[in-house]
Design a protein around this motif. Structure first.
Motif, mmCIF file in Angstrom:
data_model
loop_
_atom_site.group_PDB
_atom_site.id
_atom_site.type_symbol
_atom_site.label_atom_id
_atom_site.label_comp_id
_atom_site.label_asym_id
_atom_site.label_seq_id
_atom_site.Cartn_x
_atom_site.Cartn_y
_atom_site.Cartn_z
ATOM 1 N N ARG A 43 -3.234 -4.502 2.562
ATOM 2 C CA ARG A 43 -3.775 -3.859 3.870
ATOM 3 C C ARG A 43 -2.591 -3.028 4.382
ATOM 4 N NH1 ARG A 43 -9.041 -4.578 4.299
ATOM 5 N NH2 ARG A 43 -8.840 -4.311 6.601
ATOM 6 N N ARG A 44 -3.221 -1.802 5.171
ATOM 7 C CA ARG A 44 -2.187 -1.016 5.713
ATOM 8 C C ARG A 44 -3.069 -0.639 7.030
ATOM 9 N NH1 ARG A 44 -2.828 4.483 2.198
ATOM 10 N NH2 ARG A 44 -4.970 5.205 3.079
ATOM 11 N N TYR A 45 -2.206 -0.259 8.001
ATOM 12 C CA TYR A 45 -2.879 0.232 9.411
ATOM 13 C C TYR A 45 -3.546 1.896 8.968
ATOM 14 C CZ TYR A 45 0.125 -2.985 11.946
ATOM 15 O OH TYR A 45 0.491 -4.293 12.446
ATOM 16 N N ARG A 46 -4.596 1.953 9.716
ATOM 17 C CA ARG A 46 -5.353 3.230 9.510
ATOM 18 C C ARG A 46 -4.717 4.336 9.672
ATOM 19 N NH1 ARG A 46 -9.537 6.090 11.951
ATOM 20 N NH2 ARG A 46 -9.033 4.948 13.957
ATOM 21 N N CYS B 76 0.863 -1.162 -0.117
ATOM 22 C CA CYS B 76 0.065 0.215 -0.021
ATOM 23 C C CYS B 76 0.727 1.343 0.017
ATOM 24 C CB CYS B 76 -0.759 0.200 1.234
ATOM 25 S SG CYS B 76 -2.231 -1.270 1.287
ATOM 26 N N GLU C 122 -6.264 -0.804 14.044
ATOM 27 C CA GLU C 122 -7.373 -1.033 13.039
ATOM 28 C C GLU C 122 -6.741 -1.023 11.639
ATOM 29 O OE1 GLU C 122 -11.525 0.561 10.879
ATOM 30 O OE2 GLU C 122 -10.618 1.452 12.906
ATOM 31 N N GLN C 123 -6.989 -1.750 10.654
ATOM 32 C CA GLN C 123 -6.334 -1.828 9.383
ATOM 33 C C GLN C 123 -7.512 -1.503 8.326
ATOM 34 O OE1 GLN C 123 -4.563 -5.590 8.416
ATOM 35 N NE2 GLN C 123 -3.555 -5.857 10.519
ATOM 36 N N GLU C 124 -6.874 -1.055 7.075
ATOM 37 C CA GLU C 124 -7.618 -0.491 6.169
ATOM 38 C C GLU C 124 -7.279 -0.927 4.905
ATOM 39 O OE1 GLU C 124 -7.904 3.540 6.519
ATOM 40 O OE2 GLU C 124 -5.708 3.802 5.858
ATOM 41 N N LYS C 125 -7.896 -0.999 3.813
ATOM 42 C CA LYS C 125 -7.670 -1.230 2.461
ATOM 43 C C LYS C 125 -6.472 -0.043 1.823
ATOM 44 C CE LYS C 125 -11.605 -3.827 0.877
ATOM 45 N NZ LYS C 125 -12.583 -4.042 -0.056
ATOM 46 N N SER D 76 4.024 1.103 8.797
ATOM 47 C CA SER D 76 2.489 1.507 8.311
ATOM 48 C C SER D 76 1.924 0.264 7.813
ATOM 49 C CB SER D 76 2.366 2.644 7.600
ATOM 50 O OG SER D 76 3.389 2.477 6.495
ATOM 51 N N GLU E 51 -5.110 7.527 10.041
ATOM 52 C CA GLU E 51 -5.611 8.423 10.917
ATOM 53 C C GLU E 51 -5.238 7.969 12.529
ATOM 54 O OE1 GLU E 51 -7.555 7.362 8.803
ATOM 55 O OE2 GLU E 51 -8.467 8.715 7.606
#
Length: 557
Positions: free
Chosen positions: A82-85, A50, A109-112, A66, A87
């Motif tokens: 995936r990456r860590y959120r 990412c 939390e993780q996000e795309k 990250s 924010e």
């Protein structure tokens, strides 16, 4: 019966004319080798992760942490999707918290990959995967690209024979070579994955049509003794030469558009062959163009320094031959009796599995350990001894046991790959190449074996139906490679198991070595292990009565 080979026997077997046709038509197959498997490098998937934009305002320590770790092939590596959120990471970075010590990353939390991906520049500078982000949620598009090429091959198989029968072998050969080159060149200017894939489909149509036209043209011009060598060694070996050129070009040209340009431009070199390759005299005779066919044979006689007879083709005999009514057969005749139905089903399975194994192993070379270019080159080189061995086996040994032996060899070594420790990568690659050797040998032999099993009246349809099954196998093959993303050994387990089972199935086919080619369905060799009922009493009585009536009729005359 009008015998073309007997009429043209005065040309000799291997004169300058035959040598010229042999090598020029074989050379026309070379682009098929690097165009057919170009997706290995055009659609290669580089390492990626990412992208984290500079606007995230992360400290260098949080930027390095990250991307979460995930297990892949028994190793902990950076996640691709995936990456860590950001924010949360920005908040931790602003409050001077340290990853791992002040913050437990497993609870973050993780996000795309919302901002796209960063791609490694090794071993590829760019591919269509990095160009249009065919990864993660869109990773299904990469194998679909290759499958669409083989869908084009499927469509081309449908129409190539009909076109060459109607418009001539030579015309279709050069037309489809132009399609393959022209639409391959247009792919360079693709602005989207959809545009690239549609053009790739059309390239596949031209590729197989060119191959079939050259194959048929060579078999119709060359004599019986040279015809076998042309079909097994000439066409196949030159295809392997083209395959070898693919990794060599890709090694020096690592940007996909420039690589595609280098692969398509050589097609222009074949334009001068129009003045050296003649039309098939057999086809011209079938069209009633006797004078044109005779002119070609006279020019061939001049090249071979032999004297042609005053009249080569008798127009009256040719016309009588073409006017004879032949009994027509349909595709249903391939399943009409139990014996031919069994042979058809077994041949369909055989061709499909061999095609899955051949193209699956060819497309999987980028996923092997070591250098992708060397692995691909070895995969191409191994085909030369495979074709040579298959030719020798066809010459001197029974078909059934030869086919089963090479299938067992190819399938068993693929199953052994999963037992090799990861640090012995050389052993794994060696086993994979031996598997490719076995499957490639069977691919070359199955054409001859299938043609010998079917009778003359449905031989073209039988080989055609089996070839269609092969096309479906090639369409499925990229998805066998795709399964390697979930389990590295799963493609080899599946391909190896199917190949071994097909080798067992081959042992039930009848043996055709040394047997005369069947002309009718009744003359076909019997499948092993099937009980065939004898004719019923009423049928025998009816046949006996018909024979007696014929005898009485003849004696009365």
């Amino acid at each position: 019966m009008y015998d073309y080979d007997q009429v043209t026997a005065f040309l000799g077997k291997w004169g300058p004319f035959q040598r010229l046709i042999f090598f020029l038509l074989s050379a026309s197959i070379i682009p098929n080798g690097f165009n057919g498997l170009s997706a290995v490098f055009l659609a290669g998937t580089p390492e990626h992760r990412c992208r984290v934009p500079a606007s995230a305002n992360l400290s260098s320590e949080w930027l390095n942490n990250s991307i979460p770790l995930e297990e892949r092939d028994g190793r902990q590596v950076l996640s691709r999707c995936r990456r860590y959120r950001l924010e949360a990471l920005a908040h931790f970075s602003a409050t001077n918290l340290e990853p791992g010590r002040d913050v437990n990353l497993s609870q973050v939390e993780q996000e795309k990959c919302l901002d796209g991906w960063e791609y490694s520049r090794e071993p590829y500078l760019s591919t269509i995967v990095s160009e249009w982000d065919l990864v993660c949620d869109n990773d299904w598009k990469s194998p679909l690209t290759t499958s669409l090429f083989f869908v084009g091959v499927l469509f081309g198989s449908f129409i190539s024979g009909q076109l060459s029968d109607k418009f001539g072998r030579k015309n279709v050969l050069f037309l489809t070579m132009g399609i393959q080159t022209g639409f391959g060149f247009l792919q360079i200017f693709s602005t989207s994955w959809e545009m690239f894939s549609i053009l790739f489909l059309i390239v596949g149509m031209g590729q197989i049509s060119n191959y079939v036209a050259a194959f048929v043209l060579g078999t119709e011009i060359l004599g019986k003794s040279i015809r076998i060598v042309y079909c097994t060694l000439g066409v196949c070996i030159f295809y392997a030469f083209g395959y070898m050129l693919l990794p060599l070009c890709a090694y020096f040209i690592r940007e996909w558009r420039m690589l595609l340009l280098a692969l398509t431009v050589p097609g222009l070199l074949y334009i001068p062959l129009w003045w050296f390759i003649p039309e098939s005299p057999r086809w011209l005779l079938a069209q009633g163009r006797v004078q044109e066919a005779e002119d070609i044979i006279r020019k061939a006689a001049e090249k071979n320094h032999v004297t042609a007879p005053d009249v080569i083709f008798d127009p009256i005999k040719v016309q009588d031959l073409n006017s004879q009514e032949q009994q027509t057969y349909s595709i249903l005749d391939l399943v009409r009796t139990r014996n031919i139905r069994s042979i058809t089903i077994m041949c369909v399975i055989l061709w499909m599995v061999i095609s899955i194994g051949y193209f699956g192993l060819s497309l999987d070379t980028p996923n092997l350990h070591g250098n992708v270019y060397i692995n691909c080159f070895l995969s191409a080189v191994i085909e030369v001894p495979a074709y040579t061995i298959s030719w020798l086996l066809l010459q001197y040994l029974p078909r059934r046991y030869s086919m089963a032996a090479v299938l067992f060899l190819g399938g068993c070594v693929l199953l052994f790959i999963q037992l090799v420790p990861t640090y012995l990568s050389v052993v794994s690659i060696t086993l994979m190449m031996i598997g490719k050797f076995g499957i490639t040998s069977s691919f070359s032999m199955v054409y001859v074996y299938t043609a010998e099993l079917y009778p003359t009246v449905v031989r073209n349809m039988g080989v055609g139906a089996s070839s269609m099954a092969s096309r479906f196998g090639s369409i499925l093959s990229p998805y066998f490679v795709y399964l390697g993303a979930y389990d590295r050994f799963l493609p080899y387990i599946l391909m190896g198991s199917l190949t071994v089972l097909t080798g067992i199935l081959t042992l039930f086919l009848p043996e055709s070595y040394g047997a005369p080619l069947p002309d009718t369905i009744e003359q076909m060799l019997r499948v092993k292990g099937i009980k065939y009922r004898s004719a019923s009493k009423s049928q025998r009585r009816l046949k006996y009565g018909e024979e007696n009536s014929v005898i009485l009729k003849n004696t009365s005359l």
